[in-house]
Design a protein around this motif. Structure first.
Motif, PDB file in Angstrom:
ATOM      1  N   ALA A  39      76.934 142.702  14.328  1.00  0.00           N
ATOM      2  CA  ALA A  39      76.033 144.162  14.312  1.00  0.00           C
ATOM      3  C   ALA A  39      74.606 143.494  13.529  1.00  0.00           C
ATOM      4  CB  ALA A  39      76.353 145.674  14.247  1.00  0.00           C
ATOM      5  N   ILE A  40      75.076 143.025  12.349  1.00  0.00           N
ATOM      6  CA  ILE A  40      73.946 142.546  11.524  1.00  0.00           C
ATOM      7  C   ILE A  40      73.517 141.512  12.152  1.00  0.00           C
ATOM      8  CG2 ILE A  40      73.412 141.784   8.896  1.00  0.00           C
ATOM      9  CD1 ILE A  40      76.129 143.267   8.338  1.00  0.00           C
ATOM     10  N   VAL A  41      74.163 139.990  12.433  1.00  0.00           N
ATOM     11  CA  VAL A  41      73.460 139.281  12.745  1.00  0.00           C
ATOM     12  C   VAL A  41      72.271 139.227  13.491  1.00  0.00           C
ATOM     13  CG1 VAL A  41      73.951 136.781  14.004  1.00  0.00           C
ATOM     14  CG2 VAL A  41      75.084 137.685  11.346  1.00  0.00           C
ATOM     15  N   GLU A  42      72.822 140.092  15.082  1.00  0.00           N
ATOM     16  CA  GLU A  42      72.058 140.750  16.250  1.00  0.00           C
ATOM     17  C   GLU A  42      71.463 141.096  15.726  1.00  0.00           C
ATOM     18  OE1 GLU A  42      74.503 142.872  19.010  1.00  0.00           O
ATOM     19  OE2 GLU A  42      75.826 140.636  19.292  1.00  0.00           O
ATOM     20  N   ALA A  43      70.926 142.133  14.686  1.00  0.00           N
ATOM     21  CA  ALA A  43      69.932 143.091  14.650  1.00  0.00           C
ATOM     22  C   ALA A  43      68.456 141.942  13.924  1.00  0.00           C
ATOM     23  CB  ALA A  43      70.057 144.208  13.233  1.00  0.00           C
ATOM     24  N   ILE A  44      69.324 140.741  12.778  1.00  0.00           N
ATOM     25  CA  ILE A  44      68.183 139.997  12.219  1.00  0.00           C
ATOM     26  C   ILE A  44      67.607 139.238  13.634  1.00  0.00           C
ATOM     27  CG2 ILE A  44      68.229 138.617  10.911  1.00  0.00           C
ATOM     28  CD1 ILE A  44      70.571 139.337   8.931  1.00  0.00           C
ATOM     29  N   VAL A  45      68.399 138.482  14.186  1.00  0.00           N
ATOM     30  CA  VAL A  45      67.929 137.730  15.212  1.00  0.00           C
ATOM     31  C   VAL A  45      67.201 138.623  16.213  1.00  0.00           C
ATOM     32  CG1 VAL A  45      68.864 135.661  16.639  1.00  0.00           C
ATOM     33  CG2 VAL A  45      70.049 136.110  14.761  1.00  0.00           C
ATOM     34  N   ALA A  46      67.224 139.727  17.117  1.00  0.00           N
ATOM     35  CA  ALA A  46      66.340 140.589  17.314  1.00  0.00           C
ATOM     36  C   ALA A  46      65.248 140.747  16.709  1.00  0.00           C
ATOM     37  CB  ALA A  46      67.671 141.152  17.728  1.00  0.00           C
ATOM     38  N   SER A  47      65.232 141.177  15.524  1.00  0.00           N
ATOM     39  CA  SER A  47      63.388 141.328  14.656  1.00  0.00           C
ATOM     40  C   SER A  47      62.359 140.404  14.790  1.00  0.00           C
ATOM     41  CB  SER A  47      63.762 141.851  13.650  1.00  0.00           C
ATOM     42  OG  SER A  47      64.219 140.125  12.961  1.00  0.00           O
ATOM     43  N   GLY A  48      63.319 138.767  15.230  1.00  0.00           N
ATOM     44  CA  GLY A  48      61.830 137.812  15.101  1.00  0.00           C
ATOM     45  C   GLY A  48      62.493 136.635  15.173  1.00  0.00           C
ATOM     46  N   ASP A  49      61.349 135.312  15.033  1.00  0.00           N
ATOM     47  CA  ASP A  49      61.668 134.480  14.341  1.00  0.00           C
ATOM     48  C   ASP A  49      62.674 133.675  13.307  1.00  0.00           C
ATOM     49  OD1 ASP A  49      60.638 133.716  16.568  1.00  0.00           O
ATOM     50  OD2 ASP A  49      58.485 134.017  15.833  1.00  0.00           O
ATOM     51  N   THR A  50      63.453 135.212  13.012  1.00  0.00           N
ATOM     52  CA  THR A  50      64.182 135.066  11.522  1.00  0.00           C
ATOM     53  C   THR A  50      65.702 134.390  12.089  1.00  0.00           C
ATOM     54  OG1 THR A  50      64.102 136.589  11.065  1.00  0.00           O
ATOM     55  CG2 THR A  50      65.606 136.243  10.067  1.00  0.00           C
ATOM     56  N   GLU A  51      65.852 133.271  11.438  1.00  0.00           N
ATOM     57  CA  GLU A  51      67.276 132.496  11.454  1.00  0.00           C
ATOM     58  C   GLU A  51      68.373 133.119  10.693  1.00  0.00           C
ATOM     59  OE1 GLU A  51      65.734 128.048  13.272  1.00  0.00           O
ATOM     60  OE2 GLU A  51      65.576 128.365  11.080  1.00  0.00           O
ATOM     61  N   VAL A  52      69.771 133.086  10.777  1.00  0.00           N
ATOM     62  CA  VAL A  52      70.580 133.283   9.824  1.00  0.00           C
ATOM     63  C   VAL A  52      71.641 132.054   9.354  1.00  0.00           C
ATOM     64  CG1 VAL A  52      72.790 134.926   9.786  1.00  0.00           C
ATOM     65  CG2 VAL A  52      70.029 135.683  10.698  1.00  0.00           C
ATOM     66  N   VAL A  53      71.557 131.655   8.020  1.00  0.00           N
ATOM     67  CA  VAL A  53      72.832 131.031   7.922  1.00  0.00           C
ATOM     68  C   VAL A  53      74.450 131.978   7.444  1.00  0.00           C
ATOM     69  CG1 VAL A  53      73.828 129.359   6.324  1.00  0.00           C
ATOM     70  CG2 VAL A  53      71.615 129.365   6.876  1.00  0.00           C
ATOM     71  N   ILE A  54      75.533 131.475   7.930  1.00  0.00           N
ATOM     72  CA  ILE A  54      76.403 132.766   7.434  1.00  0.00           C
ATOM     73  C   ILE A  54      77.028 131.496   6.209  1.00  0.00           C
ATOM     74  CG2 ILE A  54      78.775 133.468   7.856  1.00  0.00           C
ATOM     75  CD1 ILE A  54      76.577 135.223   9.414  1.00  0.00           C
ATOM     76  N   ARG A  55      77.467 132.333   5.389  1.00  0.00           N
ATOM     77  CA  ARG A  55      78.181 130.954   4.407  1.00  0.00           C
ATOM     78  C   ARG A  55      79.384 131.705   4.237  1.00  0.00           C
ATOM     79  NH1 ARG A  55      80.162 130.917  -1.114  1.00  0.00           N
ATOM     80  NH2 ARG A  55      78.912 133.486  -1.416  1.00  0.00           N
ATOM     81  N   THR A  56      80.988 130.605   4.789  1.00  0.00           N
ATOM     82  CA  THR A  56      82.154 131.435   4.254  1.00  0.00           C
ATOM     83  C   THR A  56      82.514 131.344   2.882  1.00  0.00           C
ATOM     84  OG1 THR A  56      82.534 128.644   4.352  1.00  0.00           O
ATOM     85  CG2 THR A  56      82.458 130.586   6.303  1.00  0.00           C
ATOM     86  N   PRO A  57      83.146 132.193   2.033  1.00  0.00           N
ATOM     87  CA  PRO A  57      83.662 131.787   0.910  1.00  0.00           C
ATOM     88  C   PRO A  57      84.560 130.628   0.116  1.00  0.00           C
ATOM     89  CG  PRO A  57      85.379 133.098   2.003  1.00  0.00           C
ATOM     90  CD  PRO A  57      83.693 133.123   3.199  1.00  0.00           C
ATOM     91  N   ASN A  58      84.149 130.795  -1.050  1.00  0.00           N
ATOM     92  CA  ASN A  58      84.778 130.030  -1.849  1.00  0.00           C
ATOM     93  C   ASN A  58      86.999 130.030  -1.194  1.00  0.00           C
ATOM     94  OD1 ASN A  58      84.143 131.523  -3.218  1.00  0.00           O
ATOM     95  ND2 ASN A  58      85.886 131.322  -4.404  1.00  0.00           N
ATOM     96  N   PRO A  59      87.180 128.872  -1.489  1.00  0.00           N
ATOM     97  CA  PRO A  59      88.537 128.939  -1.409  1.00  0.00           C
ATOM     98  C   PRO A  59      88.504 130.088  -3.095  1.00  0.00           C
ATOM     99  CG  PRO A  59      88.323 126.501  -1.423  1.00  0.00           C
ATOM    100  CD  PRO A  59      86.697 127.560  -1.615  1.00  0.00           C
TER     101      PRO A  59
END
Length: 138
Positions: A39-59
């Protein structure tokens, strides 16, 4: 999201996910975690030309904790199947470096879960490499 992120019309948003969700005091079930971040990613992407980077956590320094995080990391990876959403798989990068290059993970960690200053510098260098080679196209 609207007041903290979207109203600023960012070009890029980096979301660091998984560590506290899987291992923190609230321990969000993985299905709820995936739905929330979707839902967070969809809201950000739907807001305009914003790109999203998902960063996985460290081990972490705990095998048991790393096993618990696997399903959260997989859910994070699956979020990147959409347009304008990228994956900075820091978990895999750090794990590979620790195993292949004999980097001491303990030198990078403040405690079982979180990087220390040296670990944050390592993260920053890895992200800079990823960002300049994967996100910014020559």
């Amino acid at each position: 999201m609207d007041t903290d992120v979207i109203k600023h019309a960012p070009d890029l948003v980096v979301i660091s996910t998984g560590l506290n969700d899987a291992l923190g005091a609230w321990k969000i079930p993985v299905k709820e975690y995936a739905a929330n971040y979707q839902a967070i990613v969809e809201a950000i992407v739907a807001s305009g030309d914003t790109e999203v980077v998902i960063r996985t956590p460290n081990p972490t320094t705990s095998v048991e904790y790393n096993v618990k995080m696997k399903s959260y990391i997989q859910a994070s990876r699956e979020l990147t199947s959409q347009d304008k959403v990228y994956l900075f798989d820091f978990y895999q990068i750090m794990a590979d470096d620790v195993h292949a290059k004999n980097i001491s993970q303990l030198d990078l960690m403040q405690n079982k879960l979180h990087p220390n200053i040296k670990g944050q510098a390592y993260l920053s260098e890895q992200f800079k490499t990823y960002f300049t080679s994967e996100i910014i196209q020559p």
